[in-house]
Scaffold this motif. Structure first.
Motif, PDB file in Angstrom:
ATOM      1  N   GLN A   1       5.951 -43.111   4.846  1.00 64.61           N
ATOM      2  CA  GLN A   1       5.976 -42.467   6.162  1.00 64.61           C
ATOM      3  C   GLN A   1       5.864 -43.498   7.283  1.00 64.61           C
ATOM      4  O   GLN A   1       6.450 -43.342   8.349  1.00 64.61           O
ATOM      5  CB  GLN A   1       4.834 -41.442   6.272  1.00 64.61           C
ATOM      6  CG  GLN A   1       4.927 -40.307   5.264  1.00 64.61           C
ATOM      7  CD  GLN A   1       6.224 -39.534   5.385  1.00 64.61           C
ATOM      8  OE1 GLN A   1       6.613 -39.116   6.466  1.00 64.61           O
ATOM      9  NE2 GLN A   1       6.913 -39.348   4.262  1.00 64.61           N
TER      10      GLN A   1
ATOM     11  N   GLN B   1      18.703 -37.502  12.468  1.00 67.36           N
ATOM     12  CA  GLN B   1      18.385 -38.007  11.135  1.00 67.36           C
ATOM     13  C   GLN B   1      17.450 -39.205  11.186  1.00 67.36           C
ATOM     14  O   GLN B   1      17.255 -39.880  10.168  1.00 67.36           O
ATOM     15  CB  GLN B   1      19.678 -38.398  10.408  1.00 67.36           C
ATOM     16  CG  GLN B   1      20.594 -37.207  10.138  1.00 67.36           C
ATOM     17  CD  GLN B   1      21.882 -37.630   9.456  1.00 67.36           C
ATOM     18  OE1 GLN B   1      22.347 -38.754   9.621  1.00 67.36           O
ATOM     19  NE2 GLN B   1      22.468 -36.736   8.688  1.00 67.36           N
TER      20      GLN B   1
ATOM     21  N   THR C   1      14.271 -39.234  11.635  1.00 63.19           N
ATOM     22  CA  THR C   1      12.932 -38.948  11.123  1.00 63.19           C
ATOM     23  C   THR C   1      13.025 -38.708   9.626  1.00 63.19           C
ATOM     24  O   THR C   1      14.020 -38.173   9.135  1.00 63.19           O
ATOM     25  CB  THR C   1      12.334 -37.699  11.798  1.00 63.19           C
ATOM     26  OG1 THR C   1      13.208 -36.586  11.570  1.00 63.19           O
ATOM     27  CG2 THR C   1      12.161 -37.923  13.290  1.00 63.19           C
ATOM     28  N   VAL C   2      12.016 -39.147   8.915  1.00 63.67           N
ATOM     29  CA  VAL C   2      11.989 -38.966   7.462  1.00 63.67           C
ATOM     30  C   VAL C   2      11.006 -37.857   7.143  1.00 63.67           C
ATOM     31  O   VAL C   2       9.802 -38.023   7.292  1.00 63.67           O
ATOM     32  CB  VAL C   2      11.586 -40.268   6.748  1.00 63.67           C
ATOM     33  CG1 VAL C   2      11.509 -40.040   5.238  1.00 63.67           C
ATOM     34  CG2 VAL C   2      12.579 -41.361   7.056  1.00 63.67           C
ATOM     35  N   ARG C   3      11.543 -36.738   6.772  1.00 62.36           N
ATOM     36  CA  ARG C   3      10.688 -35.608   6.423  1.00 62.36           C
ATOM     37  C   ARG C   3      10.226 -35.755   4.977  1.00 62.36           C
ATOM     38  O   ARG C   3      10.955 -36.234   4.115  1.00 62.36           O
ATOM     39  CB  ARG C   3      11.441 -34.294   6.616  1.00 62.36           C
ATOM     40  CG  ARG C   3      11.846 -34.026   8.061  1.00 62.36           C
ATOM     41  CD  ARG C   3      12.519 -32.665   8.197  1.00 62.36           C
ATOM     42  NE  ARG C   3      12.919 -32.403   9.571  1.00 62.36           N
ATOM     43  CZ  ARG C   3      14.076 -32.794  10.101  1.00 62.36           C
ATOM     44  NH1 ARG C   3      14.942 -33.463   9.355  1.00 62.36           N
ATOM     45  NH2 ARG C   3      14.375 -32.527  11.349  1.00 62.36           N
ATOM     46  N   PHE C   4       9.002 -35.305   4.753  1.00 62.08           N
ATOM     47  CA  PHE C   4       8.436 -35.345   3.407  1.00 62.08           C
ATOM     48  C   PHE C   4       9.332 -34.589   2.437  1.00 62.08           C
ATOM     49  O   PHE C   4       9.503 -34.985   1.283  1.00 62.08           O
ATOM     50  CB  PHE C   4       7.028 -34.744   3.445  1.00 62.08           C
ATOM     51  CG  PHE C   4       6.262 -34.898   2.174  1.00 62.08           C
ATOM     52  CD1 PHE C   4       5.807 -36.136   1.762  1.00 62.08           C
ATOM     53  CD2 PHE C   4       5.987 -33.798   1.376  1.00 62.08           C
ATOM     54  CE1 PHE C   4       5.095 -36.282   0.585  1.00 62.08           C
ATOM     55  CE2 PHE C   4       5.280 -33.922   0.202  1.00 62.08           C
ATOM     56  CZ  PHE C   4       4.832 -35.176  -0.197  1.00 62.08           C
ATOM     57  N   SER C   5       9.925 -33.502   2.928  1.00 62.86           N
ATOM     58  CA  SER C   5      10.777 -32.682   2.066  1.00 62.86           C
ATOM     59  C   SER C   5      12.007 -33.454   1.603  1.00 62.86           C
ATOM     60  O   SER C   5      12.489 -33.264   0.482  1.00 62.86           O
ATOM     61  CB  SER C   5      11.209 -31.411   2.812  1.00 62.86           C
ATOM     62  OG  SER C   5      11.915 -31.746   3.991  1.00 62.86           O
ATOM     63  N   ARG C   6      12.526 -34.367   2.444  1.00 62.57           N
ATOM     64  CA  ARG C   6      13.714 -35.128   2.072  1.00 62.57           C
ATOM     65  C   ARG C   6      13.384 -36.190   1.022  1.00 62.57           C
ATOM     66  O   ARG C   6      14.196 -36.485   0.142  1.00 62.57           O
ATOM     67  CB  ARG C   6      14.337 -35.763   3.309  1.00 62.57           C
ATOM     68  CG  ARG C   6      14.830 -34.726   4.320  1.00 62.57           C
ATOM     69  CD  ARG C   6      15.465 -35.350   5.522  1.00 62.57           C
ATOM     70  NE  ARG C   6      16.709 -36.026   5.186  1.00 62.57           N
ATOM     71  CZ  ARG C   6      17.451 -36.671   6.074  1.00 62.57           C
ATOM     72  NH1 ARG C   6      17.070 -36.729   7.342  1.00 62.57           N
ATOM     73  NH2 ARG C   6      18.568 -37.251   5.707  1.00 62.57           N
TER      74      ARG C   6
ATOM     75  N   ARG D   1      13.695 -45.632  13.695  1.00 58.89           N
ATOM     76  CA  ARG D   1      13.523 -45.160  15.067  1.00 58.89           C
ATOM     77  C   ARG D   1      13.417 -46.304  16.073  1.00 58.89           C
ATOM     78  O   ARG D   1      13.171 -46.093  17.249  1.00 58.89           O
ATOM     79  CB  ARG D   1      12.282 -44.270  15.139  1.00 58.89           C
ATOM     80  CG  ARG D   1      12.367 -43.081  14.180  1.00 58.89           C
ATOM     81  CD  ARG D   1      11.085 -42.295  14.098  1.00 58.89           C
ATOM     82  NE  ARG D   1      10.801 -41.595  15.340  1.00 58.89           N
ATOM     83  CZ  ARG D   1       9.745 -40.795  15.515  1.00 58.89           C
ATOM     84  NH1 ARG D   1       8.887 -40.609  14.523  1.00 58.89           N
ATOM     85  NH2 ARG D   1       9.556 -40.189  16.663  1.00 58.89           N
TER      86      ARG D   1
ATOM     87  N   GLY E   1      15.801 -41.018   3.606  1.00 64.27           N
ATOM     88  CA  GLY E   1      14.684 -40.327   2.971  1.00 64.27           C
ATOM     89  C   GLY E   1      14.971 -40.037   1.505  1.00 64.27           C
ATOM     90  O   GLY E   1      14.128 -40.272   0.631  1.00 64.27           O
TER      91      GLY E   1
END
Length: 501
Positions: free
Chosen positions: A381, A234, A236-241, A388, A108
């Motif tokens: 996204q 780890q 998942t890619v969070r928007f925050s990352r 995954r 991310g």
């Protein structure tokens, strides 16, 4: 340097209609997708959608095609980070630190760094082009065969120097790639190295070979693991990352600016600029960093340097198109075809008589850099869902996509066969610790290097002393020597300092 009257007219053309603006977002999305799928190229996407521009006015056609170009430059970095397979030759250096970051679960952040650096690099590249298009066009005109030959050699030594203590192996791999690049019919009509295979007469298909070498070395190794990222927390890619990664890029303003300027200047060299610019920027950032040994292990500065340069090289590649009417690469060749379809002729006369139109295209590309930020955040996204997917499913799917893409590039089985052969070569290089990027860059530059060397010989009549009358060639020679001599000296100096401490 800027024609203010033409610039004022450009703003009028830019906002005369909203229709061209509606084409930018789909163009960016198309370029991003084509750029990040192994085997598909940005120039291929531009060529596929070129016929649709027949129904557009010239301004709309340029907005749409250059948006595909801009999106593709970033898209090539996505596959480089996620799978260590550069989507384009200008994203080779992005994989050096981007993929190790992904392997460490920082995909991310790496993608956020690449997105921010690409947007800023594109904007800076076109701002520099806006200000310096006339001086840069003069520089391009001054580049003769001897200068082009030295730039090609410089690119090879730069990538070899990144091997540090293994520089000899890097140079050997580069020479191997250079020799492979000369397979087929030479510039003076001599047939070499085809071994009776008809489809090698035109040379080795470069893009399938590049994908094969990069894909094999990692995909074969990855097939033994469960997922691209081992830690389930780890995947998942969070928007925050992604935003955190963008912040990491912004905290390196000097690297961003230096990489962008290097990209636009080196990118102006026809034929090889975009392939070399990211390597020049990466090597420069590594040389200046207090901990150069951290490069190649997941250093964010390496991603910033590579992505800012390869994105700004797009602006540099426009110099020869606007000022000389000559394409600097595949993407600008498609743009030149669009010029012809709309009865527009590039060159010095076009730059003089249609300065407002040139400025309009440049301003539109600066706007595309801003739009790319939004399009990239949305599409990332979806694209990052790859972490995954189990590698047992992902690896064969990537190979199938690469095979279909290679077939589409060549139109026959030459593409898939080349992919398979160079997959084996890539595996051997990985096993015995030889530089795959050096071999790929050698293959990319082989045919052009030979042609420029032949033309240099013809012009000088074999008299090497004539090079002394070409100051640009002498400067490039000095840079070439420094790129070979300086890295070992700096490495020894750092080692002695550590020993003293």
């Amino acid at each position: 340097m800027i024609d203010l009257a033409a610039l004022s007219g450009a703003f009028g053309l830019l906002f005369a209609s909203y229709n061209p603006w509606l084409l930018m977002i789909p163009g960016l999305a198309i370029g991003l997708v084509f750029g990040c799928v192994p085997g598909l190229q940005t120039s291929m996407a531009m060529a596929v959608f070129l016929p649709t521009t027949l129904f557009m006015d010239f301004t709309s056609a340029m907005f749409f095609l250059t948006a595909i170009f801009t999106g593709g430059m970033f898209g090539g970095g996505v596959s480089a980070i996620m799978m260590n397979i550069p989507g384009t030759s200008s994203a080779v250096a992005t994989a050096f630190d981007g993929f190790p970051m992904a392997r460490n679960g920082q995909h991310g952040e790496a993608l956020g760094i690449a997105l921010a650096a690409s947007c800023i690099g594109t904007a800076i590249g076109y701002v520099v082009l806006l200000v310096l298009i006339k001086p840069l066009s003069g520089l391009v005109l001054a580049m003769g065969p001897t200068e082009m030959f030295m730039v090609a050699l410089w690119g090879l030594t730069l990538i070899a120097s990144l091997r540090g203590s293994q520089m000899a192996r890097g140079i050997l791999a580069g020479v191997f790639g250079l020799l492979l690049g000369t397979v087929g019919m030479s510039s003076n009509g001599v047939l070499r190295g085809t071994m009776g295979v008809d489809f090698l007469i035109d040379g080795i298909a470069v893009v399938p070979a590049m994908i094969g070498m990069f894909a094999a070395s990692e995909l074969f190794a990855m097939s033994q693991r469960g997922y691209l990222v081992q830690d389930s927390g780890q995947r998942t890619v969070r928007f925050s990352r992604v935003l955190a990664g963008m912040g990491m890029a912004l905290r390196r303003p000097v690297t961003l600016l230096r990489g962008s300027i290097l990209g636009v200047v080196v990118g102006a060299v026809p034929g090889i600029g975009s392939s070399v610019s990211n390597l020049v920027s990466y090597a420069d950032a590594r040389r200046r960093d207090p901990e150069p040994e951290s490069f190649g292990t997941g250093n964010p500065t390496g991603v910033v340097a590579a992505e800012s340069a390869n994105s700004s090289s797009e602006g540099g590649s426009m110099v020869s198109l606007f000022a000389l009417g000559l394409p600097g690469g595949g993407g600008t060749a498609v743009l030149l075809a669009a010029f012809a379809m709309h009865n527009v002729t590039g060159g010095p006369r076009f730059l003089t008589d249609n300065a407002d139109l040139v400025y309009t295209i440049i301003l539109a590309n600066i706007a595309q850099a801003v739009l790319l930020l939004g399009v990239g955040l949305v599409l990332l996204q979806a694209l990052t869902l790859i972490v995954r997917v189990r590698l047992a499913l992902l690896v064969p799917c990537v190979f199938v996509l690469a095979a279909f893409g290679s077939f589409g590039l060549t139109g026959d089985m030459q593409g898939p066969y080349t992919l398979l052969v160079f997959a084996g070569i890539g595996w051997l290089f990985k096993r015995y610790d030889y530089s795959i990027p050096a071999a790929v860059i050698g293959l990319l530059l082989g045919r052009m290097t030979e042609g420029e060397l032949l033309r240099s010989y013809q012009i000088t009549g074999g008299d090497i002393s004539m090079v002394l009358d070409r100051p640009i060639t002498l400067v490039l020679m000095a840079l070439l020597v420094l790129s070979i001599v300086l890295p070992p000296l700096l490495a020894r100096r750092r080692a002695s300092r550590k020993a003293a401490a």
